[in-house]
Structure formats: structure tokens, C-alpha cells
Write an enzyme that holds these catalytic residues in place. Structure first.
Site, PDB file in Angstrom:
ATOM      1  N   HIS A   1      -5.547  -6.155  -5.698  1.00 44.89           N
ATOM      2  CA  HIS A   1      -4.862  -5.788  -4.458  1.00 44.89           C
ATOM      3  C   HIS A   1      -5.640  -4.699  -3.715  1.00 44.89           C
ATOM      4  CE1 HIS A   1      -1.465  -4.419  -1.878  1.00 44.89           C
ATOM      5  NE2 HIS A   1      -1.966  -3.226  -2.138  1.00 44.89           N
ATOM      6  N   GLU A   2      -6.057  -3.657  -4.432  1.00 45.70           N
ATOM      7  CA  GLU A   2      -6.768  -2.555  -3.790  1.00 45.70           C
ATOM      8  C   GLU A   2      -8.125  -3.000  -3.257  1.00 45.70           C
ATOM      9  OE1 GLU A   2      -5.272   0.105  -3.078  1.00 45.70           O
ATOM     10  OE2 GLU A   2      -3.505  -0.265  -4.315  1.00 45.70           O
TER      11      GLU A   2
ATOM     12  N   HIS B   1      -7.819  -4.755   0.056  1.00 37.69           N
ATOM     13  CA  HIS B   1      -7.812  -3.898   1.242  1.00 37.69           C
ATOM     14  C   HIS B   1      -9.233  -3.706   1.768  1.00 37.69           C
ATOM     15  CE1 HIS B   1      -3.656  -2.718   1.522  1.00 37.69           C
ATOM     16  NE2 HIS B   1      -3.615  -2.209   0.304  1.00 37.69           N
TER      17      HIS B   1
END
Length: 263
Positions: free
Chosen positions: A124-125, A128
Site C-alpha cells: 500500500h505504501e 502511494h
């Protein structure tokens, strides 16, 4: 002033027009090199300010998961060696920065119960970064600041009554109506990208749902209403991840390797 403001926004939009990995239109005003430099500087500052974990097993475990995830990142996003640091802090969090930087707080390892759930967070990170959300947020902030300052100057020049309360209302409206939904869009987009990343890396994408169930339990239900939050509610994330699962599962089944990272 109105003509100058319109010209600024038109030029900025034309100069920075881009498309996210999910097909969403973006305005990106900063270069990749600028973002990488900012990310490296911010990461260096965090390493100076926070305690870095010296636990060998923890570091090896997080590095193992991160290596599998970052191996799926397109070279055009970052082609170098990612730097991964475990911070000895009870925050249930992690982050990734442009320029190949990943930070994981030890508090997260108490909620992410296995390698798959940790991969969901790191994916998820990194999502980004792939979607250039940092660039987009900074660009949005730049445009909003210019617009707000122009409105304030126009009201002052025309001696508009109650300009203070009006500007305060504009600020709140921008935050609730633009910035918060924009951040929630980023979170949902990073969830979708991260789900595919972890599946391609050989981690079980179904564990992303278990992760958010754990996150919801860890929060004790204490969170702001979704429309006042920068993050979607855990249940919203679970529903969205479940909807994306049919596309992610074939990636998992066809992954070249199945990681065995041990805490």
C-alpha cells in the site's frame, strides 16, 4: 487579477497533466528528481530523530518482505536499491517515500500478524509512490494556496465586509470538500495498487482483508466520521479490497515465487 489567476491555473494544469495507474487524471507540478531529493532529505531527518531498531530478526523480516514487494516496482518509478529502516516506535504505521525509502514502525508488527499482512501494508505504501501521490498532494496544495490568497486579496481590495469569516469558511470548504476526499481517493488507489503488488510478489492478497479487520480491532472503533477523515473507514477498505480480489488472486497463483519471510 482574475485573468492572471485563470492563466496560472490553465498553465499549471497543462504543464502538469498526468494519469495515475488506475486511469485517474492528475496534476503534477514537481519533477521526479525534486520529489526524490525531498524524500531522501525527509528520510534522513527521520533517521536522526527516531530510534532505529537494532533487533536483527525484525530487520531481516521486514527487509525480506520489502524486497519481494519492491521487486515488482516498475524501473521508471525507481530502479535503485530501496532503503528499508525499522523504527523502534509503537506507532501502528509504515511509509514509503520517493527516492526508494521505506520505513516500518515496530508497532505495526504487533497488528500485521504474518508476512502477508505486512506485505499488504508495505505494498500500500509503495503504491502511494508508484501513483505519485506525494507530488499530487503538493501540487494541489500549491494551487489551493494560490487561489485562496487571490480570493483574500480581491476581497481586501474591494473592502468586502466579513472577509475574515468568509475566508475561514472557504478554508473549511476546501478541506472537507476537496482535500479530505482527495486523500481518501489516494488511500483507496494505493490499496488497489498494493493489492496487485503483494499478489505479484507471491503474498496472499486475501490477507489484506484480515489486516484491516485487525486494524479496526486495534483502533477500538475510535475514528472520525469518514467524511472528516483522510482515510476511508476500515469497513469501506475491506469492501473495496474484496471487490478487487477476483483480479488479484490470479496474480497470486501465477507468481514466480512464494516468499517465506519469518519474524
Amino acid at each position: 487579477m482574475k485573468r492572471c489567476l485563470i492563466s496560472f491555473f490553465v498553465c499549471a494544469a497543462l504543464a502538469g497533466c498526468a494519469t495515475s495507474p488506475t486511469g485517474r487524471n492528475q496534476v503534477l507540478l514537481y519533477s521526479d528528481s525534486q520529489l526524490s531529493e525531498m524524500g531522501s532529505q525527509a528520510f534522513a531527518g527521520m533517521k536522526d530523530e527516531l530510534t532505529i531498531s537494532s533487533a536483527r530478526v525484525e530487520n531481516s523480516y521486514v527487509q525480506c518482505v520489502a524486497n519481494y514487494i519492491t521487486a515488482q516496482v516498475p524501473p521508471k518509478v525507481f530502479s535503485g536499491q530501496w532503503e528499508v529502516v525499522v523504527f523502534d516506535d509503537e506507532q501502528v504505521n509504515a511509509f514509503a517515500l520517493p527516492g526508494g525509502k521505506i520505513g516500518v514502525y515496530t508497532g505495526l508488527l504487533k497488528v500485521a500478524e504474518n508476512q502477508h499482512q505486512l506485505a499488504a501494508v508495505i505494498g500500500h505504501e509503495v503504491g502511494h509512490v508508484i501513483a505519485q501521490h506525494g507530488n499530487e498532494r503538493m501540487s494541489q496544495s500549491t494551487l489551493i494556496n494560490v487561489g485562496t490568497q487571490a480570493v483574500g486579496a480581491a476581497m481586501a481590495a474591494n473592502e468586502v465586509a466579513n472577509s475574515g469569516p468568509i475566508m475561514a469558511a472557504i478554508g473549511l470548504g476546501v478541506q472537507v470538500g476537496v482535500q479530505l476526499p482527495f486523500s481518501r481517493t489516494h488511500e483507496s488507489e494505493a490499496d488497489a495498487i498494493g493489492l496487485n503488488l503483494m499478489a505479484q510478489a507471491g503474498f496472499d492478497p486475501r490477507q489484506s482483508v484480515n489486516l484491516w479487520e485487525n486494524m479496526a480491532a486495534a483502533s477500538g472503533g475510535q475514528r472520525q466520521p469518514e467524511f472528516l477523515s483522510t482515510h476511508p473507514a476500515p469497513q469501506t477498505r475491506i469492501e473495496d479490497l474484496s471487490a478487487d480480489m477476483p483480479a488479484a488472486l490470479p496474480l497470486y497463483r501465477n507468481a514466480k515465487s512464494k516468499p517465506n519471510c519469518k519474524a
